[in-house]
Motif scaffolding. Structure first.
Motif, PDB file in Angstrom:
ATOM      1  N   PRO A   1       6.436   2.425  -8.328  1.00  0.00           N
ATOM      2  CA  PRO A   1       7.254   1.522  -7.421  1.00  0.00           C
ATOM      3  C   PRO A   1       6.626   0.026  -7.930  1.00  0.00           C
ATOM      4  O   PRO A   1       5.338   0.019  -8.070  1.00  0.00           O
ATOM      5  CB  PRO A   1       7.023   2.054  -6.198  1.00  0.00           C
ATOM      6  N   ARG A   2       7.546  -0.831  -7.694  1.00  0.00           N
ATOM      7  CA  ARG A   2       7.017  -2.205  -7.907  1.00  0.00           C
ATOM      8  C   ARG A   2       7.447  -3.047  -6.771  1.00  0.00           C
ATOM      9  O   ARG A   2       8.413  -2.682  -6.014  1.00  0.00           O
ATOM     10  CB  ARG A   2       7.967  -2.816  -9.022  1.00  0.00           C
ATOM     11  N   LEU A   3       6.418  -3.924  -6.513  1.00  0.00           N
ATOM     12  CA  LEU A   3       6.742  -4.976  -5.355  1.00  0.00           C
ATOM     13  C   LEU A   3       6.453  -6.524  -5.823  1.00  0.00           C
ATOM     14  O   LEU A   3       5.401  -6.597  -6.463  1.00  0.00           O
ATOM     15  CB  LEU A   3       6.183  -4.606  -4.027  1.00  0.00           C
TER      16      LEU A   3
ATOM     17  N   GLU B   1       0.993  -1.394  -0.216  1.00  0.00           N
ATOM     18  CA  GLU B   1       0.017  -0.070  -0.204  1.00  0.00           C
ATOM     19  C   GLU B   1       0.810   1.049   0.059  1.00  0.00           C
ATOM     20  O   GLU B   1       0.529   2.165  -0.646  1.00  0.00           O
ATOM     21  CB  GLU B   1      -0.861  -0.119   1.169  1.00  0.00           C
ATOM     22  N   ALA B   2       1.958   1.207   0.888  1.00  0.00           N
ATOM     23  CA  ALA B   2       2.862   2.332   0.830  1.00  0.00           C
ATOM     24  C   ALA B   2       3.633   2.687  -0.496  1.00  0.00           C
ATOM     25  O   ALA B   2       3.746   3.697  -0.871  1.00  0.00           O
ATOM     26  CB  ALA B   2       3.896   2.335   1.866  1.00  0.00           C
ATOM     27  N   LEU B   3       3.987   1.498  -1.158  1.00  0.00           N
ATOM     28  CA  LEU B   3       4.487   1.693  -2.416  1.00  0.00           C
ATOM     29  C   LEU B   3       3.743   2.009  -3.373  1.00  0.00           C
ATOM     30  O   LEU B   3       3.903   3.035  -4.224  1.00  0.00           O
ATOM     31  CB  LEU B   3       5.372   0.411  -2.878  1.00  0.00           C
ATOM     32  N   SER B   4       2.448   1.878  -3.311  1.00  0.00           N
ATOM     33  CA  SER B   4       1.489   2.007  -4.375  1.00  0.00           C
ATOM     34  C   SER B   4       1.392   3.585  -4.116  1.00  0.00           C
ATOM     35  O   SER B   4       0.763   4.432  -5.299  1.00  0.00           O
ATOM     36  CB  SER B   4       0.222   1.268  -4.233  1.00  0.00           C
ATOM     37  N   ALA B   5       1.251   4.122  -3.124  1.00  0.00           N
ATOM     38  CA  ALA B   5       0.934   5.527  -2.835  1.00  0.00           C
ATOM     39  C   ALA B   5       1.957   6.309  -3.184  1.00  0.00           C
ATOM     40  O   ALA B   5       1.927   7.581  -3.273  1.00  0.00           O
ATOM     41  CB  ALA B   5       0.569   5.725  -1.287  1.00  0.00           C
ATOM     42  N   ALA B   6       3.437   5.978  -3.256  1.00  0.00           N
ATOM     43  CA  ALA B   6       4.209   6.757  -3.391  1.00  0.00           C
ATOM     44  C   ALA B   6       4.440   7.236  -4.733  1.00  0.00           C
ATOM     45  O   ALA B   6       4.166   6.700  -5.543  1.00  0.00           O
ATOM     46  CB  ALA B   6       5.598   5.967  -2.996  1.00  0.00           C
ATOM     47  N   LYS B   7       4.910   8.507  -4.764  1.00  0.00           N
ATOM     48  CA  LYS B   7       5.185   9.227  -5.985  1.00  0.00           C
ATOM     49  C   LYS B   7       6.647   9.515  -6.483  1.00  0.00           C
ATOM     50  O   LYS B   7       6.944  10.864  -6.048  1.00  0.00           O
ATOM     51  CB  LYS B   7       4.305  10.562  -6.186  1.00  0.00           C
ATOM     52  N   PRO B   8       7.411   8.800  -6.871  1.00  0.00           N
ATOM     53  CA  PRO B   8       8.936   9.259  -7.037  1.00  0.00           C
ATOM     54  C   PRO B   8       9.226  10.033  -8.158  1.00  0.00           C
ATOM     55  O   PRO B   8       8.256  10.085  -9.059  1.00  0.00           O
ATOM     56  CB  PRO B   8       9.499   7.627  -7.325  1.00  0.00           C
TER      57      PRO B   8
END
Lengths: 472, 472
Positions: free
Chosen positions: A337-339, A290-297
């Motif tokens: 981001p990818r997981l 969830e945190a990676l999906s929300a991140a906007k690098p």
């Protein structure tokens, strides 16, 4: 800007060689003044350099101001080290009367600068691993001239920084050859620099492919020279059940921040996360996703790095036995981001999954037991860091885990995340092959000077030389 | 004895790897007990080992008893070092509150053993650089298993020494894999050993040709490993006019003794003598020639070394611009010392004269000025030692000379002769290429441990690990 010609490179190296003797004979006060002068000049030009760096690297002003601060901090830190005599590492053994082996002459151990260092700037640190970064600072502290190979991603910034440095060198009355700049996007400039007979050592931060190729050049010279290459790694994080049960949500947030920091363009970016399958680890992976999906690098350094990231992520995504948890969109304007998740046998059996994906991507390896987690860690090649969460108590299993971590890494963390590398004496930024080419050396922290200072024993040395701690 | 087969070598390396974790976890007391136990066993077998060594090496009982003493001294010296914690090199940087770059987590710097070391014994030191010599002692002190490649010149002695060592290892309850022996006169055994994936570092003492070839193997592995090669050198002696005027006769006697010691079969044997042409230097060369003519060295280690010596001496003798001062007789039963003289331009222009002649031979370079002597010294390649006689006062010329000497050598002497290498902490036995493959390392003295101990930073390490100074 035009590539440096072979004649340019030869001239830079010749100038550096001509400056070597003078630089070797500088006092600690002179070296400290040079290092502090460079820091002051860099800070003074902040308002022009940071926007220039941002335009060439897309790293953003917050990060770049912080990186400039760090670069000045480490220049001044090396000045302090030199004033304290850390570069000398001088020791003495008194004479012992009598026959050998117990009897012996008076012996002292000193260190002497190697001579001209070729320094290859990194793309991902326009200040801290570039023209006046840690390699240059540590080489100057050691008393070695530096021939800098600018990184083609930030040519204007490199030139502007170099021009500042040249003025500082001149103002202190040091030789022109103290610092030189060469440039070029192709391989030929770097190869010519490493082959130049005046060069005595190479410091490199960059890709495995480029570093390994230049190391072969350094080894193939008629007179081989040390090649200090810092090549990046996958930086495994081992999250033990107790840590995730106690603190999983906060750790997931911290880890997502580390994976996406600087758009994942750090050599210490965590690429593999080892968990034991249980309710807490499932919740942790969910929170991490969830945190990676929300991140906007932000955007990556250049299109080539972005293309490599997407290709690497697609390779993992398409691998048999790998599930995608955060898919991302390869066509988005900035990288998403990818997981991914896999099991221990798949990871251990697939060398392709052990390669770094440079960018905001991580692979979770979910294991069935502590021993399986240990086996996964052992399957990882040499790495700059290993992070162990939950190994705080002294148990046989934790000792095994620590030994395995020490066996593959240059830095072992017991809290926090591996991104962020403190500049201090105890730091070790360099690990077993393929993360570094010389695992005994560090490119961050004050021990970085050791790369450019060769020990010399002085037998029955006269008082003046002993008093000068071996510096003639 | 039969050469070790590929299966033998693989088994030795596999055993060593299996022992690595146990050995790494040994306490300082255990390592010290092992090192002292080996010394005691060696001394206890003196009456059988010295005659065996003499029969295989022709080095004579006086030298061999002394060498056995030295070997025991260094085993015990490493034991003392380990008890004092020298192998740990542990340091700590406290956490600093606040944001980076000044703020930082708590960091400690520790060292961990590399793992199995392949050790190539030398022909010219049957004890001190052989089965239980400095490489083995320093690797065991570091906590690394050792796979010993016996030197084919002394196979019986190697086996007898190894058998003693095995008994000591077993009596202390340490794993079988702590020490292993392989043997073979051809190159294939050495190559197989260096290529074995279980080997983490190589320590080698021997010829340039053999060392450079094995170093290429170490670099060409899928995972390159450190190759610590000590390859010998010409060890220039610079005799300034003041020294020869004051003390020429005594220096000639001392130098002749150093050139012929052990029949010139030392890597620190002086091969080039740089003098400024004047009455004192002419008298000195005459005295040196007389002393060498009168010397009666013992037989060389084997016929191949003798043949190489005669060929090397003949090459120098036949070189244009070289005068023969002591001709010797190539067909004599034991080698006869040689002395040659040339001028600076001839020496500087002839790379062939810069090569080591292994055996009792030296080349005097007679120069017209201090600057010419400096130019001759600078023309010499990397060397284990440089000896400077008469450079005791602090003058600009002496500083130039010291800098030139430090620039090419691992040890600079201001009195005495280069043969005889004290085993102490300040010792540095290793110099720039081609005298060593890793000029930062030493194969004699307590810093030899550093070759096998890799630094690891520990971030926020738990108290138990800090208390154990990073040893899990």
């Amino acid at each position: 800007m035009n590539d440096s010609t072979p004649a340019d490179i030869d001239q830079a190296c010749t100038h550096a060689a001509a400056a070597a003797d003078t630089l070797a004979a500088t006092t600690a006060a002179q070296r400290a003044a040079l290092l502090r002068g460079l820091a002051t000049a860099l800070e003074g030009a902040r308002d022009t350099l940071v926007p220039l760096a941002d335009s060439e690297s897309h790293l953003g002003p917050v990060r770049l101001n912080g990186e400039l601060d760090r670069t000045c901090f480490q220049l001044r830190g090396f000045a302090d080290q030199v004033e304290a005599g850390a570069h000398l590492a001088f020791s003495e053994d008194a004479a012992v009367a009598g026959a050998p082996p117990a009897g012996r002459p008076r012996l002292a151990r000193a260190r002497v600068p190697l001579g001209p260092v070729a320094m290859f700037a990194a793309s991902n640190f326009p200040f801290a691993f570039s023209v006046l970064g840690g390699d240059t600072a540590s080489a100057l502290a050691a008393g070695c001239p530096v021939v800098i190979k600018a990184h083609p991603v930030h040519p204007q910034l490199s030139r502007a920084t170099f021009d500042l440095a040249v003025a500082v060198v001149a103002a202190l009355g040091l030789p022109d050859g103290t610092l030189q700049l060469v440039q070029g996007a192709g391989v030929s400039v770097g190869v010519a620099l490493v082959r130049n007979p005046a060069i005595e050592a190479v410091a490199f931060t960059g890709s495995f492919k480029g570093g390994a190729a230049l190391q072969r050049e350094a080894n193939a010279r008629p007179r081989p020279i040390p090649f200090y290459g810092e090549l990046g790694s996958i930086n495994p994080v081992v999250a033990l059940p107790s840590a995730l049960a106690a603190n999983g949500a906060a750790l997931a947030t911290a880890l997502a921040g580390s994976i996406t920091l600087g758009c994942g363009q750090f050599c210490t970016s965590p690429g593999v996360v080892i968990v034991q399958d249980d309710a807490a680890s499932q919740a942790f992976v969910q929170q991490l996703a969830e945190a990676l999906s929300a991140a906007k690098p932000h955007a990556m350094l250049h299109d080539g790095i972005r293309a490599n990231f997407e290709a690497g992520a697609a390779r993992v995504q398409g691998h048999t036995g790998v599930q995608t948890r955060v898919a991302g969109d390869a066509s988005a304007a900035t990288p998403q981001p990818r997981l991914f998740v896999t099991d221990a046998p798949t990871f251990i059996g697939s060398e392709a999954l052990h390669d770094e994906v440079f960018g905001p991507s991580a692979l979770v390896v979910s294991t069935k037991s502590f021993d399986e987690s240990l086996a996964v860690l052992r399957a990882v090649q040499g790495s700059l860091t290993v992070t162990l969460w939950g190994a705080d108590t002294d148990t046989p299993d934790h000792r095994r885990l620590v030994r395995a971590a020490q066996g593959i890494a240059g830095r072992v963390l017991f809290a926090g995340v591996p991104t962020g590398v403190a500049v201090t004496a105890a730091q070790q930024h360099g690990g077993p092959w393929p993360s570094s080419t010389q695992a005994f050396s560090t490119s961050v922290g004050y021990a970085a000077m050791d790369r450019f200072l060769r020990p010399v024993a002085l037998q029955d040395a006269p008082p003046w030389l002993v008093q000068a701690k071996g510096q003639a």
